[in-house]
Enzyme design. Structure first.
Site, PDB file in Angstrom:
ATOM      1  N   ASP A 185     -13.828  24.943 -63.836  1.00 52.64           N
ATOM      2  CA  ASP A 185     -13.320  24.352 -62.598  1.00 52.64           C
ATOM      3  C   ASP A 185     -14.283  24.611 -61.445  1.00 52.64           C
ATOM      4  O   ASP A 185     -14.338  25.721 -60.916  1.00 52.64           O
ATOM      5  CB  ASP A 185     -11.939  24.951 -62.307  1.00 52.64           C
ATOM      6  CG  ASP A 185     -11.314  24.421 -61.030  1.00 52.64           C
ATOM      7  OD1 ASP A 185     -11.795  23.397 -60.506  1.00 52.64           O
ATOM      8  OD2 ASP A 185     -10.335  25.029 -60.560  1.00 52.64           O
ATOM      9  N   ASP A 210     -15.246  18.247 -57.933  1.00 53.09           N
ATOM     10  CA  ASP A 210     -14.304  19.209 -58.513  1.00 53.09           C
ATOM     11  C   ASP A 210     -13.951  18.795 -59.935  1.00 53.09           C
ATOM     12  O   ASP A 210     -13.162  17.873 -60.149  1.00 53.09           O
ATOM     13  CB  ASP A 210     -13.050  19.271 -57.631  1.00 53.09           C
ATOM     14  CG  ASP A 210     -12.007  20.251 -58.147  1.00 53.09           C
ATOM     15  OD1 ASP A 210     -12.258  20.923 -59.168  1.00 53.09           O
ATOM     16  OD2 ASP A 210     -10.930  20.351 -57.521  1.00 53.09           O
TER      17      ASP A 210
END
Length: 425
Positions: free
Chosen positions: A126, A310
């Site tokens: 992430d 992201d």
């Protein structure tokens, strides 16, 4: 608790490199050539269905922003429609049904090992966070729903980081928190010894519901790490000095397993040149600007659009004016509060969407934006492009990142690069 928004705002007051004022790097690393490729795997513990409104709800919570009431209600509406569809199909056919999990690309995770002997967990890499946290033997049993857990007491190399805790507050007021251990942490043969591993004592219900994920490997900048009283370095920052190059790359795929490379740039995974753009250092996210956009065959609109790349966010969130311009070209499209975002008839023809990185252009196929059906029997589809209104920041999530080969460069100053790559059919 500390929210990501609190950290984002606080960091704007500190005009320094994101690596200053942090603990020293761990220098005991098994580098195995200083480069490694991590292939995602399909997790058999995936959900039987994907609720797209929940993806938007989670994005609000992740960035510490209260989700609007209509999005909360939309999650419930879609859950109800899906359950009704499953029940109807089972009644009519005698067997259960599901939206194929690979249709929405949410079941692809990366196996890691922690401790001695190694304990295998499935984690999500992430770039939108900086915590390496996991479900653990300390997590209450009613907050674990099929996830694998890390047991520090079963590892001979685990050590409690005395006096250190971590805590993340989400936009709905819920949170996750826990204690911190150091232990051997390995991904794809790349091992960092004494990596900070954040063991959960409490997990929000949002994360408990994610049965396919055992935790996260945060690849944002270490300045955003939530361990207190001393922030801890991310896996990448601990590994950087021993890698052949201070980079990692993301080659995410559409309806297929992708990969991450650490320590090198694989020229076989892209075509032409890599176009780099500056990362805005102070927030601690991989924040940068797009140079503009176009819809379908329309003219390119030059505009600086700042946002976060992201890998932990599913959809693409852009300013309302851009999103409206896109769906204006989709027959039957509407911004539905009932479903929590833009939806359209699944039979509608969608245009492509092009974004710019400096002078380069990257076109997202229409199929990527026709994200998923509301339920197995629904003729309504949910868009992979949604408005960032209310979030306070644009998010370049997986719908956009799948279009390119993306280079996250840990040089000082950091930068991010995009290159054209062959697309999955």
């Amino acid at each position: 608790m500390v929210s990501l928004t609190d950290l984002f705002l606080a960091s704007l007051l500190v005009p320094t490199s994101p690596w200053l004022c942090l603990p020293p790097r761990i220098d005991t690393i098994d580098q195995r050539g200083g480069r490694v490729t991590l292939k995602q795997v399909r997790n058999p513990r995936g959900h039987k269905a994907f609720n797209p409104a929940r993806a938007t709800y989670r994005t609000f919570l992740k960035y510490g922003v209260p989700a609007p009431d209509y999005i909360k209600k939309a999650v419930a509406h879609i859950d109800e429609e899906q359950e009704e569809a499953f029940a109807r199909i089972k009644r009519d056919t005698g067997s259960a049904a599901a939206i194929p999990i690979n249709e929405v690309d949410i079941a692809y995770v990366t196996p890691v090992t922690i401790g001695t002997p190694p304990q295998t967990l499935m984690l999500d890499l992430d770039t939108g966070s900086s915590d390496l946290w996991v479900f653990s033997s300390l997590t209450p049993s009613n907050q674990v729903r099929g996830q694998e857990i890390y047991s520090p007491t079963k590892s001979s190399t685990s050590k409690l980081l005395s006096g250190h805790t971590w805590s993340i507050r989400y936009g709905d007021g819920s949170g996750s928190r826990g204690t911190v251990y150091t232990d051997n942490f390995t991904i794809g043969g790349l091992e960092v010894k004494s990596q900070a591993v954040q063991a959960a004592l409490e997990v929000s219900s949002m994360l408990t519901q994610e049965q396919s994920l055992d935790g996260l490997v945060g690849l944002g900048f270490s300045a955003l790490n939530t361990v207190r009283p001393s922030s801890q370095l991310t896996f990448f920052d601990n590994a950087r000095p021993n890698l052949d190059e201070e980079v990692f790359t993301a080659d995410l795929k559409y309806h297929a397993t992708g990969s991450y490379d650490f320590g090198f740039i694989d020229s076989k995974k892209y075509a032409g040149n890599i176009t780099y753009t500056a990362v805005q250092q102070s927030p601690g996210y991989w924040t940068h600007s797009l140079s503009g956009y176009s819809v379908g065959s329309g003219a390119f609109q030059a505009s600086q659009i700042s946002g976060i790349s992201d890998t932990g966010t599913t959809l693409l969130y852009l300013p309302t004016a851009i999103v409206t311009a896109y769906y204006r070209q989709v027959q039957g499209a509407q911004n539905s509060q009932y479903y929590g975002g833009y939806v359209f008839p699944c039979s509608s023809t969608l245009p492509t969407f092009t974004f710019g990185i400096e002078g380069a252009r990257f076109t997202i196929p229409a199929s990527y934006i026709n994200y998923t059906r509301i339920s197995p029997t629904s003729t309504t589809c949910y868009g992979g492009l949604q408005s960032s209104s209310g979030l306070g920041i644009n998010i370049f999530g997986d719908v956009a990142l799948k279009r390119a080969f993306v280079v996250f460069s840990g040089t000082n100053p950091p930068r991010i690069g995009f290159a054209i790559k062959p697309l999955a059919s």
